[in-house]
Design an enzyme around this catalytic site. Structure first.
Site, short mmCIF file in Angstrom:
data_model
loop_
_atom_site.label_atom_id
_atom_site.label_comp_id
_atom_site.label_asym_id
_atom_site.label_seq_id
_atom_site.Cartn_x
_atom_site.Cartn_y
_atom_site.Cartn_z
CB SER A 107 15.98 -7.00 -26.98
OG SER A 107 15.52 -8.23 -26.89
CG ASP A 157 19.79 -11.41 -21.02
OD1 ASP A 157 18.61 -12.04 -20.99
OD2 ASP A 157 20.12 -10.40 -22.02
CG HIS A 188 16.58 -9.28 -21.95
ND1 HIS A 188 17.69 -9.80 -22.76
CD2 HIS A 188 15.59 -8.80 -23.12
CE1 HIS A 188 17.21 -9.58 -24.23
NE2 HIS A 188 16.11 -9.15 -24.17
#
Length: 216
Positions: A107, A157, A188
Site C-alpha cells: 500500500s 480493491d 486491499h
C-alpha cells in the site's frame, strides 16, 4: 533490535545462510518497522531485512509521505520523501555491506517504493509492489532497464482502482523495467495468494538468472 539512522527508526536483520538477498520492507499506513518482518522471512528465508518506519504521521499513524485525502497524494512531499528514503537506504547498504535491495512494499509502502524506482533508479534492484497505485502523475524519465518488478493488485480493491495499477505498470515498463502485473480476486488487504506469488517470483529471479550480475 530497533535502531535510528538517517532520521529513520528501523530494524535491520542480517542475512543468514547462502540466500544472499536483501529485502527493503516498506509498511502500509499505520504500520511500523516490525510489521513486515514476518512477511520478509516468508518470502526469502535467510535474506537480510531492512525495515524502516515511515516518518510522516497521519492521525498518529506512520506513513512514508503525506496525502491530502484517500488516494490523493501531496506530490511534492512524495518526491521529497522518496529522496530522503533513498538516501537512508543508500547509507544503510554501505554501512552493512549490502548491495541494492529488492523493495517489498504494501500500500503506502508500495507507492513510495515505486516513486523511489522512478526518481532514484540505482537504489533498488527491483520491487514487489502490493496494492500500489501511481505515486507521481508525471514521472521523470528514468532508466530501469532490466529491473524486475512484480505488481500485485486486488480486483476488488476499494482503494486502488484497477486502471490506476495498470497505469503504474505501464509507467515502469516504459522506463525499461521487466514488469509482471497480477490482478488477484482480493480487496486491499494482504492475502496468502500475495505471499505465494511473491515468494515464487523472488525464487524465480535466482532460478532463471534474471538478476545475474545485479546487486541483491
Amino acid at each position: 533490535m530497533t535502531e535510528t539512522a538517517g532520521g529513520f527508526v528501523h530494524r535491520f536483520v542480517p542475512g543468514a545462510g547462502d540466500c544472499g538477498r536483501t529485502l527493503l520492507l516498506l509498511h502500509g499506513t499505520g504500520g511500523d518497522e516490525t510489521d513486515l518482518l514476518p512477511l520478509g522471512q516468508m518470502l526469502a528465508p535467510g535474506a537480510a531485512l531492512l525495515s524502516p518506519r515511515g516518518k510522516v504521521l497521519e492521525n498518529g499513524m506512520p506513513r512514508f509521505f503525506r496525502r491530502l485525502a484517500e488516494g490523493v497524494f501531496d506530490h511534492e512531499d512524495v518526491v521529497r520523501r522518496a529522496h530522503e528514503l533513498a538516501d537512508f537506504v543508500t547509507a544503510a547498504v554501505a554501512r552493512h555491506g549490502l548491495a541494492a535491495p529488492v523493495a517489498v512494499g504494501f500500500s503506502n509502502g508500495a507507492n513510495i517504493a515505486a516513486a523511489m524506482m522512478l526518481l532514484r533508479p540505482d537504489v533498488l534492484g527491483g520491487a514487489v509492489l502490493i496494492r500500489a497505485m501511481v505515486p507521481l502523475p508525471q514521472p521523470p524519465q528514468a532508466d530501469l532497464a532490466g529491473k524486475p518488478v512484480l505488481i500485485l493488485s486486488g480486483g476488488m480493491d476499494p482503494i486502488v482502482p484497477e486502471e490506476d495499477a495498470t497505469r503504474l505498470a505501464a509507467q515502469l515498463t516504459a522506463a525499461g523495467a521487466e514488469v509482471e502485473h497480477e490482478i488477484l480476486p482480493a480487496g486491499h488487504g494482504l492475502t496468502q495468494a500475495d505471499v505465494t506469488l511473491a515468494r515464487r517470483w523472488l525464487a524465480g529471479l535466482d532460478r532463471t538468472g534474471q538478476d545475474e550480475g545485479r546487486p541483491r
